[in-house]
Every structure is written in C-alpha cells, then in structure tokens.
Design an enzyme around this catalytic site. Structure first.
Site, PDB file in Angstrom:
ATOM      1  N   HIS A  86       1.280   4.292   8.579  1.00 53.83           N
ATOM      2  CA  HIS A  86       1.987   3.026   8.814  1.00 53.83           C
ATOM      3  C   HIS A  86       3.381   3.041   8.200  1.00 53.83           C
ATOM      4  O   HIS A  86       4.310   2.436   8.740  1.00 53.83           O
ATOM      5  CB  HIS A  86       1.158   1.829   8.322  1.00 53.83           C
ATOM      6  CG  HIS A  86       1.309   1.500   6.884  1.00 53.83           C
ATOM      7  ND1 HIS A  86       0.639   2.167   5.887  1.00 53.83           N
ATOM      8  CD2 HIS A  86       2.049   0.545   6.266  1.00 53.83           C
ATOM      9  CE1 HIS A  86       0.959   1.633   4.719  1.00 53.83           C
ATOM     10  NE2 HIS A  86       1.811   0.656   4.913  1.00 53.83           N
ATOM     11  N   SER A 116       0.828  -1.208   0.000  1.00 51.28           N
ATOM     12  CA  SER A 116       0.000   0.000   0.000  1.00 51.28           C
ATOM     13  C   SER A 116       0.860   1.255   0.000  1.00 51.28           C
ATOM     14  O   SER A 116       0.516   2.254  -0.633  1.00 51.28           O
ATOM     15  CB  SER A 116      -0.983  -0.002   1.181  1.00 51.28           C
ATOM     16  OG  SER A 116      -0.306  -0.179   2.392  1.00 51.28           O
ATOM     17  N   GLU A 117       2.004   1.231   0.699  1.00 50.25           N
ATOM     18  CA  GLU A 117       2.958   2.341   0.622  1.00 50.25           C
ATOM     19  C   GLU A 117       4.385   1.842   0.756  1.00 50.25           C
ATOM     20  O   GLU A 117       4.655   0.883   1.493  1.00 50.25           O
ATOM     21  CB  GLU A 117       2.711   3.405   1.706  1.00 50.25           C
ATOM     22  CG  GLU A 117       1.811   4.544   1.304  1.00 50.25           C
ATOM     23  CD  GLU A 117       0.352   4.235   1.561  1.00 50.25           C
ATOM     24  OE1 GLU A 117      -0.500   4.988   1.067  1.00 50.25           O
ATOM     25  OE2 GLU A 117       0.069   3.244   2.243  1.00 50.25           O
ATOM     26  N   THR A 118       5.269   2.503   0.046  1.00 50.05           N
ATOM     27  CA  THR A 118       6.706   2.366   0.239  1.00 50.05           C
ATOM     28  C   THR A 118       7.244   3.759   0.557  1.00 50.05           C
ATOM     29  O   THR A 118       6.907   4.728  -0.131  1.00 50.05           O
ATOM     30  CB  THR A 118       7.386   1.798  -1.016  1.00 50.05           C
ATOM     31  OG1 THR A 118       6.886   0.476  -1.262  1.00 50.05           O
ATOM     32  CG2 THR A 118       8.896   1.730  -0.839  1.00 50.05           C
TER      33      THR A 118
END
Length: 269
Positions: free
Chosen positions: A78, A50-52
């Site tokens: 997160h 979902s995110e890096t």
C-alpha cells in the site's frame, strides 16, 4: 515538477480505495537531500501509520524505503501504491510512463491504467505447515490449512468468510506464540470477490493492517492454485476495508489499486 526540495513535505494517501478515510493510509516523503535512517524511523513513528515510505529520486528511477512505527521493512504494497500515486500526481512521471522502484524486497515496476495503479511485485513462495497448536486460542478459530511464506508470514485458511470477519485476535498472545505476522483468509461468498483476508502484524507494531498489498504476493499464487484462475478480486475485511485486483503472471504478481491524497503537510523541524 517537484513541489519541494527541502525534505520537509509529507503526504498522507489512502491506498486501495477511491473513497476518503477508507483503504490503508500511508505517509509519503520524497527525499532530495541526505536523510538518516534514524530520522526516517522517527518520522514514521510520528506519523503512526502502518507504513511511511521515503522515495529517493535516481537517474533512472527511484529508490524506496518503508518504515513502520517500529522498524524498517523490505516491501510494502500500500505504501508503494501511495508513493506511485504521489509520483504521478506531482508529475515526476507522466501517466503513460512506467515507474521503476528499487526496494530492499526487490525491483518493482508500476504503471497506470486509467484510474488504476498497477504494481508488479515478486511472487512469495508458500509452504504448507502443520496447524499451530495455539492458533485457535490466539486468533479465535481453527484453520483448515496453514502455510508459511516470505518475511515470516503465516497464512491460515478458514472454513468460511464468517470466521475471518468474526476473528478477535489476542495480539499479545500471538506475539508470544510466534504468530505475530499472520494473515487469515478464506473464499468469499460474493460472486464479485474471490477471497477475503485480514492481516495482523503485532510484532511490527501493527495489530491489524487495514489493507496489505504485499500479502497478496503470497495470497495470489495460493488462491490462483485453489480456484484455478490467474486473475482474482480480493477484499480485505478490516474496519476501513480495501479492494484489490490481482493477477498471477509467471513468478510475478500484478496488484491493482486506486489511491487518494488526503493531506499535504510541512514539517517544522
């Protein structure tokens, strides 16, 4: 001491959990040489999380950028937790030291309290809106209230926890109806948890986010007002689940979570 200076090492961290394969996985890279936004975006697409997050060390702190598989976003809870975990784990900051992070979405400070990482985020304003005419058809229940907030978030409050748990969104319909960035929430039946939440962002390439720290920048003031308390416990009802401790502090929101490094990998290109 930093283990690498070649822009090749990437970590995967499970955030908002102390159990492997729970919480929300995030990619983390520490960038010590110039890297283009296009390369960051391609790495995030390759990681397919979902995110890096990409951390750039500065003289007095760090800059941080967040990418979904499809686009850059201004703030991510997160991935901030995962990045802070790596900064402490590598010894770039000692556990008694504060981490200062500069993100597009605001200046963030992070501290450590035993096993908990404490993030200080800006509060998101919320505004009550009319219930969307296609919400039930898109998500599966009729909310009792609806709000809008920063970064195009829509917040729908359900009658009870079961409606949150049993919701089966039609993600393509959500995007077409302008509901492609929606969180659903309700009070929790448990005495140990104040409210539950699920977050959907199909417009950003994330159908359901496992645990969404930044959503609590809006949820914390919302539930603080409704429940008459400033310190709350949140449980995200995704398949992986996640637990957060949050506190409203003026115009800021403190978000506490734990994190666990799952792997460290070396890029070959």
């Amino acid at each position: 001491m930093l283990k690498t200076t070649d822009n090749k090492t990437i970590f995967q961290v499970d955030a908002f959990t102390d159990e492997p394969f729970k919480g929300n996985p995030a990619g983390v890279m520490i960038i010590t040489e110039e890297m283009s936004a296009d390369r960051m975006q391609n790495i995030a697409l390759e990681m397919n999380l979902s995110e890096t997050a990409f951390i750039i060390p500065k003289e007095t702190g760090f800059s941080i950028r967040y990418f979904t598989p499809e686009k850059e976003v201004p703030l991510c809870g997160h991935a901030t937790l995962a990045s802070s975990h790596i900064i402490y784990e590598l010894g770039l900051k000692q556990e008694h030291e504060t981490i200062d992070l500069k993100a597009e979405g605001g200046n963030l400070t992070v501290t450590k309290e035993e096993d908990w990482i404490v993030m200080n985020f800006p509060q998101y304003p919320i505004q009550k809106i009319n219930i969307h005419k296609d919400f039930k058809r898109s998500v599966g229940f009729e909310p009792v209230e609806m709000y809008s907030s920063s970064y195009d978030w829509i917040i729908a409050i359900a009658e009870n926890e079961n409606e949150i748990f049993n919701a089966e969104p039609d993600f393509e319909l959500m995007k077409r109806c302008g509901l492609g960035h929606t969180m659903i929430t309700s009070r929790c039946d448990s005495e140990e948890v104040d409210f539950v939440v699920r977050c959907f962002a199909p417009i950003a390439g994330i159908n359901e986010d496992p645990v969404t720290g930044s959503a609590h920048c809006a949820l914390t003031p919302l539930w603080s007002d409704k429940l008459g308390k400033t310190a709350l416990n949140s449980f995200q009802l995704s398949k992986r689940t996640g637990r957060l401790k949050v506190r409203l502090n003026g115009d800021r929101v403190e978000i506490k979570g734990k994190a666990l490094t799952i792997f460290e990998a070396k890029m070959k290109i």
